[in-house]
Scaffold this motif. Structure first.
Motif, PDB file in Angstrom:
ATOM      1  N   ASP A 111      37.722  37.770  36.532  1.00  0.00           N
ATOM      2  CA  ASP A 111      38.458  37.753  35.261  1.00  0.00           C
ATOM      3  C   ASP A 111      39.707  36.887  35.398  1.00  0.00           C
ATOM      4  N   GLU A 152      34.046  46.332  41.440  1.00  0.00           N
ATOM      5  CA  GLU A 152      35.080  46.397  40.394  1.00  0.00           C
ATOM      6  C   GLU A 152      36.238  45.450  40.717  1.00  0.00           C
ATOM      7  N   LYS A 153      36.654  45.395  41.978  1.00  0.00           N
ATOM      8  CA  LYS A 153      37.712  44.463  42.395  1.00  0.00           C
ATOM      9  C   LYS A 153      37.259  43.019  42.182  1.00  0.00           C
ATOM     10  N   LEU A 198      30.665  49.887  45.054  1.00  0.00           N
ATOM     11  CA  LEU A 198      31.011  49.923  43.635  1.00  0.00           C
ATOM     12  C   LEU A 198      32.494  49.652  43.422  1.00  0.00           C
ATOM     13  N   ALA A 199      33.342  50.114  44.330  1.00  0.00           N
ATOM     14  CA  ALA A 199      34.777  49.828  44.245  1.00  0.00           C
ATOM     15  C   ALA A 199      35.033  48.338  44.474  1.00  0.00           C
ATOM     16  N   GLU A 254      25.891  39.144  36.744  1.00  0.00           N
ATOM     17  CA  GLU A 254      25.688  40.351  37.550  1.00  0.00           C
ATOM     18  C   GLU A 254      25.273  39.990  38.978  1.00  0.00           C
ATOM     19  N   LYS A 308      35.078  41.929  39.970  1.00  0.00           N
ATOM     20  CA  LYS A 308      35.085  41.661  38.524  1.00  0.00           C
ATOM     21  C   LYS A 308      36.500  41.326  38.069  1.00  0.00           C
ATOM     22  N   LYS A 309      37.489  42.061  38.539  1.00  0.00           N
ATOM     23  CA  LYS A 309      38.883  41.764  38.187  1.00  0.00           C
ATOM     24  C   LYS A 309      39.290  40.392  38.728  1.00  0.00           C
TER      25      LYS A 309
END
Length: 112
Positions: A23, A16-17, A12-13, A41, A19-20
């Motif tokens: 972005d 998140e990385k 999960l960490a 996803e 996704k950043k």
């Protein structure tokens, strides 16, 4: 095949990385996410999984191979964002092969 627990705090960490990271890729190239959230996803999860398993965000739509020295590489040398996406797929087709990165024009005409 190595397994990754996709509900683990480590995954999960990394998700998140990732996704950043995506972005930043979108901001850098003036792209947007695919309007189909299921596509995004799936690709994000694949990129995060590959980063955990192989240390690189290999495109999840392509095989990852191990060479005779034990090093991993994508079958088509596709590390996100891959050169074919930057040079041809997004500019010419409106989206990358995996589908996560799109031009704003493509996204506006392909609502999901």
């Amino acid at each position: 095949m190595q397994m990754v627990d996709m509900s683990s705090p480590e995954f999960l960490a990394e998700l998140e990385k990732t996704k950043k990271f995506t972005d930043k890729v979108n901001a850098q190239f003036g792209w947007v996410y695919n309007p189909n959230h299921d596509v995004n996803e799936g690709v994000l999860m694949g990129l995060a999984r590959h980063k955990m398993l192989y240390g690189k965000r290999f495109c999840p739509c392509f095989m990852v191979l191990e060479d005779e020295n034990g090093k991993h590489k994508s079958a088509d040398d596709r590390i996100c964002p891959c050169k074919p996406a930057i040079d041809h797929e997004v500019p010419e087709e409106g989206k990358c092969h995996c589908g996560i990165f799109c031009t704003p024009e493509y996204a506006s005409t392909h609502d999901m």
